[in-house]
Design an enzyme around this catalytic site. Structure first.
Site, mmCIF file in Angstrom:
data_model
loop_
_atom_site.group_PDB
_atom_site.id
_atom_site.type_symbol
_atom_site.label_atom_id
_atom_site.label_comp_id
_atom_site.label_asym_id
_atom_site.label_seq_id
_atom_site.Cartn_x
_atom_site.Cartn_y
_atom_site.Cartn_z
ATOM 1 C CG ASP A 298 -2.262 0.843 1.024
ATOM 2 O OD1 ASP A 298 -2.431 1.236 -0.149
ATOM 3 O OD2 ASP A 298 -2.985 1.067 1.846
ATOM 4 C CE LYS A 347 -6.416 2.554 0.218
ATOM 5 N NZ LYS A 347 -5.420 2.653 -0.573
ATOM 6 C CE LYS A 466 -2.351 4.444 2.922
ATOM 7 N NZ LYS A 466 -2.246 4.256 1.734
HETATM 8 P P1 NAI Z 1 -7.804 3.126 -10.385
HETATM 9 O O1 NAI Z 1 -9.192 2.650 -10.031
HETATM 10 O O2 NAI Z 1 -7.681 4.582 -11.166
HETATM 11 O O3 NAI Z 1 -6.809 2.097 -11.228
HETATM 12 C C1 NAI Z 1 -6.843 0.722 -11.002
HETATM 13 C C2 NAI Z 1 -6.535 0.150 -12.411
HETATM 14 O O4 NAI Z 1 -6.584 -1.452 -12.024
HETATM 15 C C3 NAI Z 1 -7.964 0.488 -13.210
HETATM 16 O O5 NAI Z 1 -7.645 0.571 -14.330
HETATM 17 C C4 NAI Z 1 -8.491 -1.241 -13.112
HETATM 18 O O6 NAI Z 1 -9.114 -1.312 -14.667
HETATM 19 C C5 NAI Z 1 -7.356 -2.151 -12.850
HETATM 20 N N1 NAI Z 1 -7.672 -3.232 -12.674
HETATM 21 C C6 NAI Z 1 -8.407 -3.917 -11.649
HETATM 22 N N2 NAI Z 1 -8.260 -5.140 -11.224
HETATM 23 C C7 NAI Z 1 -7.128 -5.536 -12.257
HETATM 24 C C8 NAI Z 1 -6.616 -6.872 -12.465
HETATM 25 N N3 NAI Z 1 -6.915 -7.754 -11.897
HETATM 26 N N4 NAI Z 1 -5.590 -6.634 -13.436
HETATM 27 C C9 NAI Z 1 -5.317 -5.660 -14.037
HETATM 28 N N5 NAI Z 1 -5.962 -4.383 -13.730
HETATM 29 C C10 NAI Z 1 -6.687 -4.371 -13.104
HETATM 30 O O7 NAI Z 1 -6.921 3.462 -9.246
HETATM 31 P P2 NAI Z 1 -5.680 4.263 -8.746
HETATM 32 O O8 NAI Z 1 -6.170 5.493 -8.315
HETATM 33 O O9 NAI Z 1 -4.710 4.289 -9.851
HETATM 34 O O10 NAI Z 1 -5.031 3.399 -7.595
HETATM 35 C C11 NAI Z 1 -4.460 2.239 -7.875
HETATM 36 C C12 NAI Z 1 -4.162 1.368 -6.391
HETATM 37 O O11 NAI Z 1 -3.314 1.940 -5.602
HETATM 38 C C13 NAI Z 1 -5.471 1.311 -5.459
HETATM 39 O O12 NAI Z 1 -5.475 -0.122 -5.098
HETATM 40 C C14 NAI Z 1 -5.021 2.260 -4.676
HETATM 41 O O13 NAI Z 1 -5.901 1.787 -3.326
HETATM 42 C C15 NAI Z 1 -3.821 2.263 -4.308
HETATM 43 N N6 NAI Z 1 -3.254 3.339 -3.939
HETATM 44 C C16 NAI Z 1 -3.294 4.702 -4.251
HETATM 45 C C17 NAI Z 1 -3.063 5.866 -3.895
HETATM 46 C C18 NAI Z 1 -3.100 6.878 -4.435
HETATM 47 O O14 NAI Z 1 -3.659 6.970 -5.694
HETATM 48 N N7 NAI Z 1 -2.812 8.111 -3.713
HETATM 49 C C19 NAI Z 1 -2.342 5.635 -2.334
HETATM 50 C C20 NAI Z 1 -2.056 4.094 -1.755
HETATM 51 C C21 NAI Z 1 -2.643 3.351 -2.633
#
Ligand code: NAI
Length: 507
Positions: A298, A347, A466
């Site tokens: 995380d 989370k 984290k």
């Molecule tokens: P997002 O939802 O914009 O992007 C995630 C992507 O993963 C999406 O395009 C989705 O289609 C894809 N996806 C889902 N399951 C999948 C799989 N099995 N195989 C391949 N692709 C898959 O989310 P974002 O904002 O980019 O965040 C990404 C991750 O990072 C999340 O899990 C979030 O909790 C974690 N995170 C983000 C932070 C931040 O943006 N500030 C801080 C800490 C963690």
């Protein structure tokens, strides 16, 4: 040190020929091993042969990271309402922060150098980018969908993003991410059994490595947060059981664990940027068995980073946080996924551990081992889509001060969620750590003959994670920047210099 003011048994006794205890004095000899620095002209270059393969590359983090690297690589200059903007790597601990490596010989002035100059590291511009996503939207359109970057930057970087094409099809098990993600899943690996999924992703890693003639491929989970996997004896508790469960397509093996196993078996490092327990015990054992490298969990660069910093400040100032209550909401797809109960729980667990080590450092404040501030409970966030990538967080620190007084610090934090550089920092650091080897030299015959790689779980990545994955039976420490700094310096034979600055305090 004159201890007569409080004559009592010493809580700690240093056993060293340099430290002498008497009834009246503790006398210590100290070797101030600061380094003298003559000015660093040297430059390190290493061949850029590192690939970053992201799972979830088409999401907000993935597209923002790719676009930022491409904007820097092609020196794209864009206009905002405030004027002209240059690309940069501000916010990157490796590219935009410095480390003190010693003092100048004559006047004793401190010498600070960029962290990236301490050891040869890959430059983010040189990373070869690629990855998987269950959404087949091409990368330029995925960047548009994310609504993170300004229009003029998007407009100019779009042709470069388009060259990255469509993400590779990925593994999709609806039980692990929120049901609200289903509409996105139009790019999934056709095979249905888990052994075939494992082989498919291993073949992807092999092919990318070969096509780009790479030394290293760092595989990085930045896909949606999954629910926790149940740890079931006989299923995922040992390496052999986990491999057998993949063979039999057991329902409790998650996509992220499958990708981790693929990377481990390919001998490539795997980092988990989301909170779920990808590294079930069997995955950790498998990494140890193959001497592969893993890191997680995380990403941490905003609200939670502030929490560990503030907890450290309060506890070290002998103020006792009684409770830390948090709430956040965000409007992007991550927020949408986290609005589901089981994903939010992952989370919540990862956020709740960030102050525990500080509590453990001060048993004057927290007398019994089980007492501590209520572990940063996180209020469940709403998902107001109008906020898009903007994140709002509120934290209340409620602390006891002198004579039963109470102090309340409230922090309201508003920031874009995705433009944070944790992913490439972790990639560069991960690649670097894969190249570090050590040999134990002891005064007895048990010297280690050959150099060996570091332990499989890279706990040093924890400065921006984290819920850090650490070696079993070792402690999680949230004050990790010092650890990283000390480690990098040790690699070039410099002892970790403290803030003692003895020469400024004596005649
Ligand atoms: P997002 O939802 O914009 O992007 C995630 C992507 O993963 C999406 O395009 C989705 O289609 C894809 N996806 C889902 N399951 C999948 C799989 N099995 N195989 C391949 N692709 C898959 O989310 P974002 O904002 O980019 O965040 C990404 C991750 O990072 C999340 O899990 C979030 O909790 C974690 N995170 C983000 C932070 C931040 O943006 N500030 C801080 C800490 C963690």
């Amino acid at each position: 040190v004159h201890p007569t003011a409080a004559r009592r048994p010493h809580a700690i006794t240093v056993r060293s020929e340099n430290t002498l205890y008497t009834d009246d004095h503790i006398t210590a000899k100290f070797f101030n091993r600061g380094a003298e620095v003559d000015g660093a002209n040297g430059q390190f270059n290493i061949t850029p042969t590192v690939q970053l393969m992201m799972i979830g590359v088409g999401g907000n983090n993935g597209t923002t990271l790719c676009a930022t690297i491409l904007a820097n690589r092609h020196n794209i200059i864009w206009h905002t309402k405030a004027g002209v903007q240059q690309p940069n790597y501000i916010g990157s601990l490796l590219r935009a922060s410095t480390v003190r490596i010693g003092t100048e010989p004559v006047f004793g002035k401190e010498v600070h150098v960029p962290v990236s100059d301490v050891l040869p590291m890959v430059y983010p511009n040189d990373l070869v980018l690629g990855g998987w996503d269950i959404s087949g939207v091409p990368m330029d359109k995925a960047m548009e969908r994310a609504q993170v970057l300004g229009y003029d930057l998007q407009r100019q970087v779009a042709p470069h993003m388009a060259l990255l094409g469509k993400p590779l099809p990925s593994i999709y098990y609806p039980d692990f991410i929120a049901a609200n993600q289903e509409a996105r899943a139009d790019n999934v690996i056709p095979e249905t059994d888990k052994a075939a999924h494992l082989e498919h992703s291993r073949a992807n890693i092999k092919k990318f490595k070969k096509d780009n003639e790479l030394d290293r491929t760092v595989v990085f989970w930045i896909a949606n947060t999954e629910r926790y996997s149940d740890i079931i004896p006989g299923v995922n508790d040992t390496a052999d059981n986990l491999l057998a469960s993949i063979k039999s397509s057991h329902s409790e093996v998650s996509p992220s664990t499958l990708f981790a196993v693929a990377a481990i078996l390919e001998g490539e490092p795997f980092v988990n940027g989301a909170p779920q327990n990808t590294f079930v015990p069997g995955a950790i054992e498998l990494a140890e068995r193959h001497h592969s490298f893993i890191g997680g969990d995380d990403l941490k660069s905003g609200q939670t980073k502030l929490k560990s910093v503030l907890a450290e400040f309060l506890v070290n100032a002998s103020i006792e946080p009684l409770s830390i209550a948090s709430y956040n909401h965000l409007g992007n797809n991550d927020g949408h996924n986290l609005s589901a109960e089981r994903q939010f729980r992952s989370k919540e667990v990862s956020k709740s551990t960030v102050v525990h080590d500080m509590v453990d450092t001060n048993r004057l404040l927290y007398k019994a081992p089980e007492i501590g501030p209520k572990g940063a409970p996180v209020g469940k966030g709403e998902h107001p889509t109008t906020l898009s990538d903007s994140k709002r967080a509120i934290d209340e620190y409620y602390s006891e001060i002198f004579c039963g007084g109470r102090s309340i610090i409230n922090i309201f934090n508003e920031t874009p969620s995705s433009p944070h550089p944790s992913s490439w920092i972790l990639t560069i650091l991960t690649e670097l750590l894969t190249r570090v080897q050590y040999r134990k030299v002891t005064p007895n015959a048990a010297d280690q003959k050959e150099f060996a790689p570091l332990y499989s779980a890279f706990s040093l990545l924890s400065c921006i994670l984290k819920a850090p994955l650490v070696k079993p039976c070792t402690e999680v420490v949230n004050r990790q920047r010092n650890a990283l700094e000390g480690f990098l310096k040790a690699c070039i034979g410099l002892e970790g210099s403290s803030d003692l600055l003895l020469e400024t305090r004596i005649w």
